[in-house]
Design an enzyme around this catalytic site. Structure first.
Site, PDB file in Angstrom:
ATOM      1  N   TYR A 152       0.849  -1.195   0.000  1.00  0.00           N
ATOM      2  CA  TYR A 152       0.000   0.000   0.000  1.00  0.00           C
ATOM      3  C   TYR A 152       0.885   1.245   0.000  1.00  0.00           C
ATOM      4  CZ  TYR A 152      -4.556  -2.203   0.743  1.00  0.00           C
ATOM      5  OH  TYR A 152      -5.721  -2.910   0.586  1.00  0.00           O
ATOM      6  N   GLU A 153       0.506   2.224  -0.830  1.00  0.00           N
ATOM      7  CA  GLU A 153       1.296   3.445  -0.945  1.00  0.00           C
ATOM      8  C   GLU A 153       0.478   4.721  -0.732  1.00  0.00           C
ATOM      9  OE1 GLU A 153       3.618   3.341  -4.536  1.00  0.00           O
ATOM     10  OE2 GLU A 153       4.331   1.285  -4.171  1.00  0.00           O
TER      11      GLU A 153
END
Length: 302
Positions: A152-153
């Site tokens: 996840y970014e």
């Protein structure tokens, strides 16, 4: 998913002491590669595999968004978004049967889907975890996967909510032997790194590898700068197996042309080299995987 089984596992999760660390193998001959994110028609069999390294393919990505032209977040209900025309369950069985040193994992989320950011966007911890456990278990079993990677970014939740959701997910997957190894893929950014640091502080005992995105540093990074970055991240993820990395997509960091393997040699001499990973096979295809070959040859002789 049997709700009673999930409840029992989560109860055990809360009772366990988080001072007990799961220590993976000590081999530094680990090579990992992300594959399938760009629909470039790359196949497992296209990528050179050195029999003298431990090789992990990481399918990119499974995403908890609806699989439509205008995808929307689904609170942990993951779907496969990698190139299933070329990277299907039969091909996974084939590559693993032919190469006993190969394992296959999947990565969650990534940067974008259909040119939109992929956000971590839980409705609640309990509902996200329940949906994620169910959907990810189904994907792992269908594709005969060995591990999971967290990438996840972008976030619509605070670091503590992220840590609790991911920590509970990793605990359940490992406790029930659904996966045998886990990793995270952080990078240095004020909106990203804090989420992973809280996750590490609370649940680092559940994470086998840190696929740190060193290619997110600026282009023109020198060997000495790279080694400084490595030491900083080793301190951030204390006790973790920090893998070094570069991109074959023209991204930043220290490239193989500018001294990446010199840095690896220095780390190896100090007993700090835990493995190498590349983003990504899709980009490497056009250059006939020259750096995949070089990386594995380096590890095999390290």
């Amino acid at each position: 998913m049997d709700s009673s089984k999930l409840s029992i596992s989560l109860l055990i999760f809360h009772l366990l002491s988080f001072n007990i660390w799961i220590i993976p193998g000590n081999s530094s001959k680990l090579f990992r590669e992300y594959i399938g994110a760009e629909n470039s028609n790359v196949r497992f069999s296209d990528v050179p595999i050195n029999a003298h390294v431990d090789f992990h393919f990481i399918l990119s990505f499974a995403i908890d968004y609806t699989n439509t032209s205008s995808p929307l977040a689904t609170n942990g209900d993951f779907l496969v978004y990698w190139d299933t025309n070329n990277l299907d369950p039969h091909q996974i069985l084939a590559i693993k049967s032919k190469n006993p040193n190969v394992k296959v994992a999947m990565s969650l989320a990534g940067d974008t889907v259909n040119d939109q950011f992929v956000y971590f966007n839980p409705t609640s911890v309990s509902s996200w975890v329940a949906n994620a456990v169910r959907s990810i278990t189904q994907i792992v079993k269908k594709y005969n996967l060995d591990g999971i990677d967290i990438d996840y970014e972008h976030f619509h939740a605070d670091p503590y909510t992220f840590a609790e959701c991911i920590g509970r997910l990793l605990f359940y997957l490992k406790q029930n032997k659904i996966v045998s190894f886990t990793s995270i893929a952080p990078y240095e950014d004020d909106s990203v790194q804090p989420h992973y640091l809280v996750l590490w502080q609370k649940f680092g005992h559940l994470i086998d590898y840190v696929n740190f995105q060193f290619y997110a540093y600026p282009k023109g990074t020198t060997v000495n700068q790279f080694l400084q970055y490595f030491d900083i991240q080793s301190s951030n993820y204390k006790g973790g197996k920090i893998l070094v990395s570069f991109g074959t997509d023209g991204s930043g960091g220290l490239s193989p042309k500018n001294g990446f393997f010199d840095a690896c040699s220095r780390l190896n001499g100090e007993g700090k080299l835990h493995g190498i990973f590349i983003w990504s096979a899709d980009d490497s295809k056009k250059a006939n995987f020259q750096y995949e070959k070089q990386s594995q040859e380096f590890l095999a002789s390290a």
